[in-house]
Design a protein around this motif. Structure first.
Motif, PDB file in Angstrom:
ATOM      1  N   GLU A   4       0.848  -1.180   0.000  1.00  0.00           N
ATOM      2  CA  GLU A   4       0.000   0.000   0.000  1.00  0.00           C
ATOM      3  C   GLU A   4       0.885   1.231   0.000  1.00  0.00           C
ATOM      4  OE1 GLU A   4      -4.095  -1.313   2.229  1.00  0.00           O
ATOM      5  OE2 GLU A   4      -2.479  -0.510   3.467  1.00  0.00           O
ATOM      6  N   GLU A 179      -4.336   9.628  -0.645  1.00  0.00           N
ATOM      7  CA  GLU A 179      -4.660   8.576  -1.595  1.00  0.00           C
ATOM      8  C   GLU A 179      -3.858   7.336  -1.218  1.00  0.00           C
ATOM      9  OE1 GLU A 179      -4.433   8.490  -6.391  1.00  0.00           O
ATOM     10  OE2 GLU A 179      -2.493   8.535  -5.376  1.00  0.00           O
ATOM     11  N   GLU A 181      -2.593   3.876  -3.018  1.00  0.00           N
ATOM     12  CA  GLU A 181      -2.463   2.989  -4.173  1.00  0.00           C
ATOM     13  C   GLU A 181      -2.113   1.599  -3.659  1.00  0.00           C
ATOM     14  OE1 GLU A 181      -0.573   4.795  -8.016  1.00  0.00           O
ATOM     15  OE2 GLU A 181       0.565   5.553  -6.299  1.00  0.00           O
ATOM     16  N   LYS A 267       4.433   0.388 -13.524  1.00  0.00           N
ATOM     17  CA  LYS A 267       3.092   0.809 -13.123  1.00  0.00           C
ATOM     18  C   LYS A 267       2.091   0.619 -14.263  1.00  0.00           C
ATOM     19  CE  LYS A 267       4.232   3.994  -9.379  1.00  0.00           C
ATOM     20  NZ  LYS A 267       4.041   5.348  -8.824  1.00  0.00           N
TER      21      LYS A 267
END
Length: 442
Positions: A4, A179, A181, A267
């Motif tokens: 995370e 945020e 990810e 990514k």
């Protein structure tokens, strides 16, 4: 493995009383940060600056870039580097300050592996790092044995940058990110039937590892990659601090630690996983000197890709010249196994663009993405502010600079304007995937 990444988007950076983050503003206590850097007895001078996109500031010689981060559970950010304790990267929660970096610049001495960044003006378009808000550590060390050497390990300054990035990242350790990810791949043998129907893709990384004397090369968990054999790695490890940049490769070809932390190609494969591809993971290879070593590495890579069931591969090379032999050998070995392979690299086609683009070529390497010509000449006007020492570009053997040329003269002119090869632009070719360069057909 599940990672995370808690992101905090930095809108501005200022110096202030306490190193902290609030409402998009990163505040750095300059003196405390410098005191932390100076704990290393090998750092003899240090100063901190803040530079932002559009600032008319030139940085040279730039040695390293790192994204400020911290592991929430207290583990070190770069195992084997910022702490000798080895812990696994790629799992748990990491907090990251996005849109900014710690840049490490030599106060005086540069070398083959160091480069230049312009934050504003015409030169800003040549490097991704002009788009970031940067905390710039300008320093000098007692490593006098290598000051006038073309090749420099830059160890004290590089390590100072890694530690400073973690120190600054600690400001958001206990905060709730803006945020989160999530990066997670199922074990290769335990994926759903729908995912397994998709083409299996591996990403082959060839970080710089040519120097047989240790200390110059990229490192994995603190291990010098010259002593590395191709190995299967989880992409999360790469994105979470397992790999740091070295101090050897000509600068436009170099992958900074920031690049490893944010590797755009990885990514993108993550984003396509389960949709268009079955992303199997990373085969971390190396770049060698002897032909036998190159051939051995290619065999390892092809065997692993085949064993994983890969139908396609992407091979990314950090560098050019001698490493081209590793790059092409790897592509050919994969193609020989029936694995469709695309290569990512820059070229060395000479100042006139007319030379052979890669040192070695093969008809099976028929899908190459070019990220630019390292020898392209760049002319830039004087810049009002220079951090570091501009003369290093000409004096110290930077890969794209020179002290004298019978036609062009010195790379650094008396008025502060410069002429240099793209070679010296810090991480300018961005094989990792940042590049905005395009091709023209004539």
């Amino acid at each position: 493995m599940k990672l995370e990444m808690g992101n905090f988007y930095v809108k501005d950076i200022v110096f202030g009383e306490k190193t902290s983050y609030e409402n998009g503003i990163l505040t750095v206590n300059k003196q405390e940060a410098l005191d932390f850097v100076m704990e290393d007895e090998h750092i003899t001078e240090a100063d901190l600056h803040i530079v932002k996109p559009g600032d008319m500031v030139r940085l040279c010689p730039v040695k390293e870039a790192i994204e400020p981060r911290v592991k929430v559970d207290g583990r070190t950010l770069f195992p084997g580097i910022t702490d000798n304790e080895l812990t696994r990267c790629g799992e748990g929660r990491t907090h990251a300050l996005k849109g900014c970096s710690v840049l490490v610049v030599g106060k005086h001495w540069g070398g083959f592996q160091d480069g230049l960044i312009d934050m504003g003006g015409e030169g800003a378009k040549y490097t991704y790092y002009s788009t970031l808000k940067n905390i710039v550590l300008v320093g000098d060390t007692d490593e006098t044995f290598e000051q006038r050497e073309q090749q420099k390990k830059n160890k004290a300054l590089r390590w100072a940058g890694h530690k400073l990035a973690e120190y600054i990242g600690s400001a958001v350790k206990d905060m709730e990110p803006e945020e989160v990810e999530t990066f997670e791949l199922e074990p290769v043998t335990k994926r759903s039937a729908d995912v397994n129907k998709l083409p299996g893709v591996v990403f082959v990384m060839q970080p710089q590892s040519q120097m047989e004397e240790l200390g110059y090369n990229d490192m994995v968990y603190g291990w010098d990659m010259n002593k590395f054999l191709p190995s299967f790695m989880h992409p999360n490890e790469v994105l979470d601090g397992a790999v740091i940049s070295g101090s050897f490769m000509p600068c436009s070809s170099k992958w900074s630690t920031y690049d490893f932390q944010n590797f755009p190609a990885l990514k993108r494969l993550y984003a396509e996983h389960g949709k268009t591809v079955n992303f199997l993971g990373v085969i971390m290879s190396n770049l060698n000197v002897a032909l036998e070593q190159k051939e051995r590495a290619a065999l390892f890579v092809a065997q692993m890709a085949t064993s994983l069931g890969a139908e396609a591969a992407i091979v990314a090379e950090e560098g050019y010249g001698n490493p081209d032999a590793d790059f092409i050998a790897c592509i050919v070995a994969l193609e020989n196994e029936g694995i469709k392979t695309v290569g990512l690299t820059n070229e060395c086609t000479g100042r006139d663009g007319m030379s052979q683009p890669l040192v070695t070529l093969d008809e099976k390497a028929n899908a190459i993405v070019s990220c630019g010509n390292v020898s392209e000449l760049i002319e830039l006007p004087p810049m009002p502010v220079v951090l570091g020492e501009l003369q290093a570009l000409a004096r110290d053997g930077l890969s794209g600079g020179w002290e004298g040329d019978e036609i062009l003269g010195s790379s650094v002119k008396e008025d502060g304007s410069i002429i240099m090869e793209n070679n010296a632009m810090f991480c300018g070719d961005q094989v990792v995937g940042w590049s905005v360069k395009t091709m023209k057909e004539f």
